[in-house]
Motif scaffolding. Structure first.
Motif, mmCIF file in Angstrom:
data_model
loop_
_atom_site.group_PDB
_atom_site.id
_atom_site.type_symbol
_atom_site.label_atom_id
_atom_site.label_comp_id
_atom_site.label_asym_id
_atom_site.label_seq_id
_atom_site.Cartn_x
_atom_site.Cartn_y
_atom_site.Cartn_z
ATOM 1 N N ARG A 133 35.389 3.818 -37.425
ATOM 2 C CA ARG A 133 35.342 3.721 -36.002
ATOM 3 C C ARG A 133 36.914 3.426 -35.665
ATOM 4 N NH1 ARG A 133 32.297 -0.393 -31.969
ATOM 5 N NH2 ARG A 133 33.637 -0.036 -30.112
ATOM 6 N N ALA A 134 37.412 2.584 -36.650
ATOM 7 C CA ALA A 134 39.139 2.251 -36.377
ATOM 8 C C ALA A 134 39.623 3.512 -36.482
ATOM 9 C CB ALA A 134 39.349 1.511 -37.277
ATOM 10 N N GLY A 135 39.319 4.588 -37.421
ATOM 11 C CA GLY A 135 40.127 5.699 -37.510
ATOM 12 C C GLY A 135 39.867 6.715 -36.067
ATOM 13 N N GLY A 136 38.615 6.619 -35.718
ATOM 14 C CA GLY A 136 38.432 7.548 -34.686
ATOM 15 C C GLY A 136 39.097 7.086 -33.354
ATOM 16 N N ASN A 137 39.205 5.617 -33.105
ATOM 17 C CA ASN A 137 39.747 5.214 -31.943
ATOM 18 C C ASN A 137 41.437 5.493 -32.018
ATOM 19 O OD1 ASN A 137 39.689 3.297 -29.743
ATOM 20 N ND2 ASN A 137 40.560 1.727 -31.091
ATOM 21 N N ALA A 138 41.769 5.241 -33.264
ATOM 22 C CA ALA A 138 43.246 5.545 -33.350
ATOM 23 C C ALA A 138 43.514 6.881 -33.234
ATOM 24 C CB ALA A 138 43.700 4.970 -34.531
ATOM 25 N N ALA A 139 42.902 7.792 -33.320
ATOM 26 C CA ALA A 139 43.218 9.151 -33.363
ATOM 27 C C ALA A 139 43.154 9.404 -31.922
ATOM 28 C CB ALA A 139 41.947 9.962 -34.254
ATOM 29 N N ARG A 140 42.171 8.971 -31.159
ATOM 30 C CA ARG A 140 42.271 9.232 -29.777
ATOM 31 C C ARG A 140 43.480 8.683 -28.971
ATOM 32 N NH1 ARG A 140 36.698 8.528 -30.561
ATOM 33 N NH2 ARG A 140 36.813 6.250 -30.339
ATOM 34 N N ASN A 141 43.721 7.461 -29.304
ATOM 35 C CA ASN A 141 44.844 6.720 -28.817
ATOM 36 C C ASN A 141 46.104 7.498 -28.899
ATOM 37 O OD1 ASN A 141 43.915 4.500 -26.815
ATOM 38 N ND2 ASN A 141 42.683 4.524 -28.736
ATOM 39 N N MET A 142 46.189 7.762 -30.554
ATOM 40 C CA MET A 142 47.434 8.731 -30.983
ATOM 41 C C MET A 142 47.695 9.799 -30.228
ATOM 42 S SD MET A 142 46.774 7.821 -34.722
ATOM 43 C CE MET A 142 48.312 8.283 -35.770
ATOM 44 N N THR A 143 46.636 10.636 -29.852
ATOM 45 C CA THR A 143 46.541 11.779 -29.128
ATOM 46 C C THR A 143 47.347 11.521 -27.806
ATOM 47 O OG1 THR A 143 44.919 12.832 -30.472
ATOM 48 C CG2 THR A 143 45.602 13.705 -28.147
ATOM 49 N N LYS A 144 46.855 10.530 -27.274
ATOM 50 C CA LYS A 144 47.252 9.979 -25.886
ATOM 51 C C LYS A 144 48.799 9.803 -26.036
ATOM 52 C CE LYS A 144 46.147 6.797 -21.920
ATOM 53 N NZ LYS A 144 45.403 5.907 -21.558
ATOM 54 N N TYR A 145 48.981 8.801 -27.074
ATOM 55 C CA TYR A 145 50.526 8.338 -27.039
ATOM 56 C C TYR A 145 51.478 9.637 -27.100
ATOM 57 C CZ TYR A 145 54.702 6.620 -29.479
ATOM 58 O OH TYR A 145 55.630 6.282 -29.843
ATOM 59 N N MET A 146 50.945 10.690 -28.002
ATOM 60 C CA MET A 146 51.656 11.885 -28.079
ATOM 61 C C MET A 146 51.754 12.841 -26.733
ATOM 62 S SD MET A 146 51.206 12.967 -31.973
ATOM 63 C CE MET A 146 49.393 13.137 -31.844
ATOM 64 N N GLY A 147 51.062 12.392 -25.656
ATOM 65 C CA GLY A 147 51.200 12.939 -24.308
ATOM 66 C C GLY A 147 50.112 13.831 -24.050
ATOM 67 N N MET A 148 48.948 13.707 -24.922
ATOM 68 C CA MET A 148 47.858 14.732 -24.788
ATOM 69 C C MET A 148 46.721 14.011 -24.075
ATOM 70 S SD MET A 148 48.735 17.214 -27.948
ATOM 71 C CE MET A 148 47.768 18.628 -27.279
ATOM 72 N N PRO A 149 45.910 14.799 -23.375
ATOM 73 C CA PRO A 149 44.545 14.025 -23.012
ATOM 74 C C PRO A 149 43.820 13.827 -24.160
ATOM 75 C CG PRO A 149 44.388 16.189 -22.470
ATOM 76 C CD PRO A 149 45.899 16.112 -22.906
ATOM 77 N N MET A 150 43.055 12.623 -23.975
ATOM 78 C CA MET A 150 41.913 12.497 -24.994
ATOM 79 C C MET A 150 40.715 13.071 -24.745
ATOM 80 S SD MET A 150 42.330 8.439 -25.822
ATOM 81 C CE MET A 150 41.847 7.677 -24.253
#
Length: 783
Positions: free
Chosen positions: A546-563
């Protein structure tokens, strides 16, 4: 009668404001719910304020220049029934509601927002006691196993996330994939589980599956064997890995570095790569998987499965850099500078220091499991003492036993029912002859030179304090001695953050020595995320996923892309009425004790057919009551829009999106008017089947609005009532009828299509025949 404050509103806006400023206020517009709302305890909580909308007064029906009609929400059903400017079908629907007394009081606004006609919901005390049905924040629709003669024939709807999904750390939609498996749609099931967990073939084998403790089936027999079904589904996914682990169709141009390849790192890699990011994983070991690869014995999790999963991730384009230790072969600063964002999943591999005399002569349990292959080539001591009460301790004890130790004893602080190891693993250890001594703490190791003589223990009075925190208390005078030449400590693991260097370590570690993360798995250093044991301490693999999935979505957002969240519109829930009656769960077949070994899995997966049978026991918990409003069915057929104090909603949005229309409204938002569009050449009608006139709710209703040109059905809107949780738009029947000349053959065909995909419960099969007949009769009236 419960107490409440009664207020009279003069306008909808005033009523809306009164509700907004109250604690739990609600509105009321007359009709039978006025009394029932309070005395029959439909609501779990008593509203502090009831705002009377009747004092607003009805707005006269208006017909605009374009022929469209505006109905005020406070118009009574009698007024609508008598108004010749209103379409015929709507007048019939209004007139069909119970008695003149009720029709004179009930408003159209109240009718379309009325509650369900379900006795489990409305009259729980009449059913032998309080029933916390799913509609009232409970867990179960009693119609699934009870009297369901008035309930839906097209399935139910979710009232909330099910208890099993709530219990799953990853929030997996368990009932969702169970439903797909029952339908034979393994691809659909795979898509559902992969949204939350990309490695069910692994987690199903090691997860303690506490989800099963929350299964409503356990009230009638065995809980659904969720992990067994998940295991077969996981095997299916891995067998078709090219389908479920494809390389992304396009690259995002962003790059991610992952330090460590445990379950959190591999889960993050899956989701990040799926979104098109370039992903590189740094792993100090020769293979990926972390504790799944090196800390869990082969007989519980075959390494071949782990390797196949790793190859699937690699096939997506994830780059692995093995035998590469961050902090030695490459600095963390260099990793951070190279990638747009970084995820840390280095786990908890460090031996904790207990501080007891002779500790240096013991073996660390995790190292024992990592090096088990070397142990297999040497002779183990005849007697082994394992310290610890978790799954790692169980793995160590069983592994030692299977390595050839003649006597394996396990001591732990906890009493048997408190042991953190899963009951399944404890039972397996006992079955294979491991001796478990509960309630003992470690005092010191007795030794001569470098030879271990045994372990001195002290009685543990209790492990946790009154707040449930780990705080063991011992009787220092109650000391005992266990003679043994070999001691393995499996009492926990620590996190090692030295690889970060002093600068990063000081910045992102917590007071507990872990990496401190926020709700997005972000650290205090921008662009650096973390998850798994390094952020939580030793925990479950599924929590790391779960932590990996949650991080992946938020890392994508951090890089300026939509989740991107893959959420499909929910269809009606279904279950297998016969399957839910099965009280015994399908079980994995275990290898006989005498044939168990270290390098062959202990149990075999269910076949897909067996898994489907087990999935048939899932009750798909939700609400299976039927929508009670006559007016809602007809208004949806008329393609209306609904005007509220805030906005305008389409009929589909208002009537069909949610289990109750109010769920679409904000707090204090009230229905003001209903707009009926003008459509030249259309003719509406309404037919209803009920037990008797005094009981106004429809068992089955057919609302229609149709345009016939030169004897041919040019267009039609058909809506069924009383057969589903919300008004049921019969789109399939509409398609059969469009462009056709009405005939008996067409009527028969339409009636058969009308009842396709029904889910008949024990007592509501008569509704199928009623619906079939009503549709046939409706078409035949057009001939």
């Amino acid at each position: 009668m419960r107490k409440f404050e009664h207020k009279e509103a003069k306008t909808f806006e005033e009523a809306s404001e009164l509700i907004k400023v109250s604690k739990s206020g609600t509105s009321i517009a007359g009709g039978t719910d006025l009394v029932g709302l309070m005395k029959s305890a439909i609501l779990e909580k008593t509203p502090d304020v009831v705002v009377d909308l009747k004092t607003i007064g009805a707005k006269e029906t208006t017909v605009n220049e374009d022929g469209s009609i505006v109905l005020g929400a406070m118009n009574t059903l009698s007024e609508i029934s008598d108004d010749e400017s209103v379409p015929t079908g709507l007048r019939k629907a209004a007139n069909s509601v119970a008695t003149p007394i009720i029709r004179n009081a009930a408003t159209i606004g109240g009718n379309i927002c009325q509650d369900v006609r379900c006795w489990y919901y409305r009259y729980p005390h009449n059913q032998g006691g309080r029933l916390d049905c799913a509609r009232k924040d409970g867990d179960l629709c009693y119609a699934v196993l009870g009297d369901n003669r008035y309930h839906s024939i097209f399935g139910g709807m979710k009232t909330a996330r099910t208890k099993c999904s709530n219990e799953c750390p990853a929030g997996t939609d368990i009932s969702g994939y169970m439903e797909k498996i029952r339908q034979g749609d393994w691809d659909g099931a795979a898509k559902i589980i992969l949204r939350a967990n990309p490695m069910p073939m692994l987690t199903s084998r090691v997860c303690p599956h506490t989800c099963q403790t929350k299964c409503n089936q356990s009230n009638h027999g065995d809980s659904v064997n969720i992990h067994a079904v998940e295991r077969t589904l996981g095997d299916y996914i891995l067998k078709n890995k090219s389908t479920y682990f494809p390389a992304p169709s396009s690259e995002s141009g962003k790059s991610v570095g992952i330090v460590g390849s445990g379950p959190a790192g591999l889960a993050a890699a899956f989701y990040l790569r799926k979104m098109g990011h370039a992903v590189t994983i740094f792993e100090k070991m020769p293979e990926a998987g972390g504790v799944l690869m090196y800390g869990i014995p082969e007989y519980r999790l075959p390494k071949a499965l782990m390797r196949e999963y790793n190859s699937a991730i690699e096939g997506m384009g994830v780059v692995f850099k093995f035998n590469t230790t961050v902090g030695e072969d490459i600095s963390f600063e260099e990793v951070e500078e190279t990638f747009d964002t970084v995820f840390i999943d280095t786990g908890a591999w460090k031996q904790p220091i207990l501080g007891i005399d002779g500790e240096n002569l013991t073996q660390f349990g995790l190292n024992f499991l990592v090096e088990v292959k070397q142990w297999m080539t040497s002779k183990i001591d005849e007697e082994v003492l394992v310290c610890g009460g978790g799954n790692v301790a169980m793995d160590v004890a069983l592994t030692a036993k299977r390595l050839g130790a003649k006597k394996v004893t396990l001591v732990c602080l906890e009493q048997r029912e408190q042991m953190p190891a899963s009951k399944e693993e404890v039972d397996r250890a006992l079955e294979e002859g491991v001796i478990i001594l509960n309630g003992l703490g470690l005092n010191k190791v007795r030794y001569e030179g470098d030879k271990v003589l045994g372990l001195e223990t002290k009685k543990c009075l209790h492990v946790f304090d009154e707040k449930g925190r780990f705080s063991p208390v011992y009787d220092e005078a109650d000391v005992s001695f266990i003679e043994t030449p070999s001691i393995i400590l499996a009492t926990g693991q620590r996190v090692d953050l030295d690889f970060l260097g002093d600068h990063f370590k000081d910045e992102i570690q917590s007071v507990r020595g872990l990496i401190e993360v926020g709700e997005h798995n972000d650290t205090r250093h921008a662009g650096v995320y973390a998850g798994g044991d390094v952020a939580t301490g030793p925990s479950l693999a599924i929590q790391a996923v779960r932590a990996g999935g949650n991080a992946a979505r938020n890392m994508t957002k951090y890089m300026g892309m939509p989740m991107v969240l893959e959420i499909e519109k929910e269809a009606f829930l279904t279950f297998d009425p016969e399957g839910v009656k099965l009280v015994k769960a399908s079980q994995l077949v275990d290898t006989p004790v005498e044939k168990r070994c270290l390098d062959v899995e202990d149990s075999s997966s269910l076949t897909e057919m067996e898994a489907a049978v087990e999935a048939s026991r899932c009750m798909n918990c939700g609400c299976y009551s039927s929508n009670a409003s006559d007016m809602a069915n007809m208004l949806l057929a008329l393609d209306v829009t609904v005007e509220t104090t805030v906005r305008t909603l389409s009929g589909v949005e208002f009537f069909s999106d949610k289990l109750r229309p109010e769920y679409k409204l904000e707090r204090g938002e009230l229905v003001k008017a209903i707009h009926i569009p003008s459509r030249d050449g259309w003719k509406s009608d309404y037919a209803k089947f009920r037990l008797r006139k005094a009981i106004d709710f429809a068992l089955v209703a057919v609302a229609s609005d149709i345009k016939v040109v030169d004897g041919t059905i040019e267009d039609i809107r058909l809506v069924f009532g009383g057969v589903a949780p919300v008004p049921f738009r019969a789109s399939a029947v509409e398609e059969v009828l469009k462009g056709q000349v009405p005939s008996k053959e067409l009527a028969l065909k339409a009636s058969e299509v009308a009842v396709e995909n029904v889910m008949v419960m024990r007592d509501n099969g008569y509704k199928v025949e009623s619906l079939r007949t009503m549709v046939r009769d409706f078409v035949e009236t057009l001939i």
